[in-house]
Design a protein around this motif. Structure first.
Motif, mmCIF file in Angstrom:
data_model
loop_
_atom_site.group_PDB
_atom_site.id
_atom_site.type_symbol
_atom_site.label_atom_id
_atom_site.label_comp_id
_atom_site.label_asym_id
_atom_site.label_seq_id
_atom_site.Cartn_x
_atom_site.Cartn_y
_atom_site.Cartn_z
ATOM 1 N N PHE A 263 0.886 13.304 -0.165
ATOM 2 C CA PHE A 263 1.053 11.884 0.154
ATOM 3 C C PHE A 263 1.847 11.641 1.439
ATOM 4 C CE2 PHE A 263 0.825 10.389 -4.553
ATOM 5 C CZ PHE A 263 -0.527 10.658 -4.552
ATOM 6 N N VAL B 255 0.850 -1.199 0.000
ATOM 7 C CA VAL B 255 0.000 0.000 0.000
ATOM 8 C C VAL B 255 0.883 1.244 0.000
ATOM 9 C CG1 VAL B 255 -1.621 1.343 1.411
ATOM 10 C CG2 VAL B 255 -1.983 -1.111 1.074
ATOM 11 N N HIS C 254 2.452 1.591 -3.528
ATOM 12 C CA HIS C 254 1.503 1.870 -4.606
ATOM 13 C C HIS C 254 0.814 3.225 -4.440
ATOM 14 C CE1 HIS C 254 -2.293 1.491 -6.892
ATOM 15 N NE2 HIS C 254 -1.498 0.918 -7.784
ATOM 16 N N HIS C 255 0.387 3.547 -3.231
ATOM 17 C CA HIS C 255 -0.431 4.745 -3.031
ATOM 18 C C HIS C 255 0.346 5.963 -2.541
ATOM 19 C CE1 HIS C 255 -4.232 2.777 -3.810
ATOM 20 N NE2 HIS C 255 -3.859 1.774 -3.028
#
Length: 170
Positions: free
Chosen positions: A33, A15, A18-19
């Motif tokens: 982010f 996670v 990817h994110h």
């Protein structure tokens, strides 16, 4: 159980990658982010501590099942297991409550406020965790040696068995 927690760590890492851009330089991660990135890093750290303790307990239980006939070894195994659990709980609590408020561990805006304190610093706790890991690994490596040495078998076999147990240090 250690494997399940380690799988959880892998999921959190996926996670994060990817994110939230994990695996890149911190200055290459977009500012929006950063909180998600820091959250996944914090959760990964917590799961790491739990996985390490569970793996050590698993190995200790394995040794206990082999050498449970000796009363001294049983007592040593129980004491060692107790130390592992207490160390794990203390390390986890230190990691969770390192920042006041706790949310500052993953909220960058909150971390920059003058009312926020984060002690001990992550570098200090990593050194303590590393030192404790080395000591507990050494204890697990040395524990079976007296039991093997007292076996009624040849010298070469004793050395071979000891080397097999100590190969876990690699």
């Amino acid at each position: 159980m250690a494997l399940a927690v380690s799988a959880g760590r892998c999921a959190v890492d996926m996670v994060a990658r990817h994110h939230f851009g994990s695996g890149r330089h911190i200055w290459d991660i977009p500012p929006e982010f950063l909180n998600g990135y820091l959250t996944t890093i914090a959760v990964d750290g917590y799961l790491y501590l739990v996985a390490i303790v569970l793996a050590k307990l698993s190995l200790l239980i394995f040794l206990y099942r082999i050498f449970h006939v000796d009363r001294t070894f049983r007592i040593a195994a129980w004491v060692t297991g107790f130390v592992f659990v207490v160390w794990g709980i203390i390390a986890l609590l230190m990691a969770i409550f390192a920042c006041r408020p706790v949310r500052a561990s993953w909220d960058l805006a909150l971390r920059k406020k003058p009312t926020t304190t984060c002690n001990p610093q992550p570098y200090d706790t990593s050194n303590v965790y590393g030192f404790c890991n080395v000591i507990t690994d050494f204890v697990l490596m040395v524990m079976p040696i007296p039991m093997v040495w007292n076996m009624q078998t040849g010298f070469k076999k004793k050395i071979g068995i000891i080397l097999v147990f100590m190969s876990g240090a690699l």
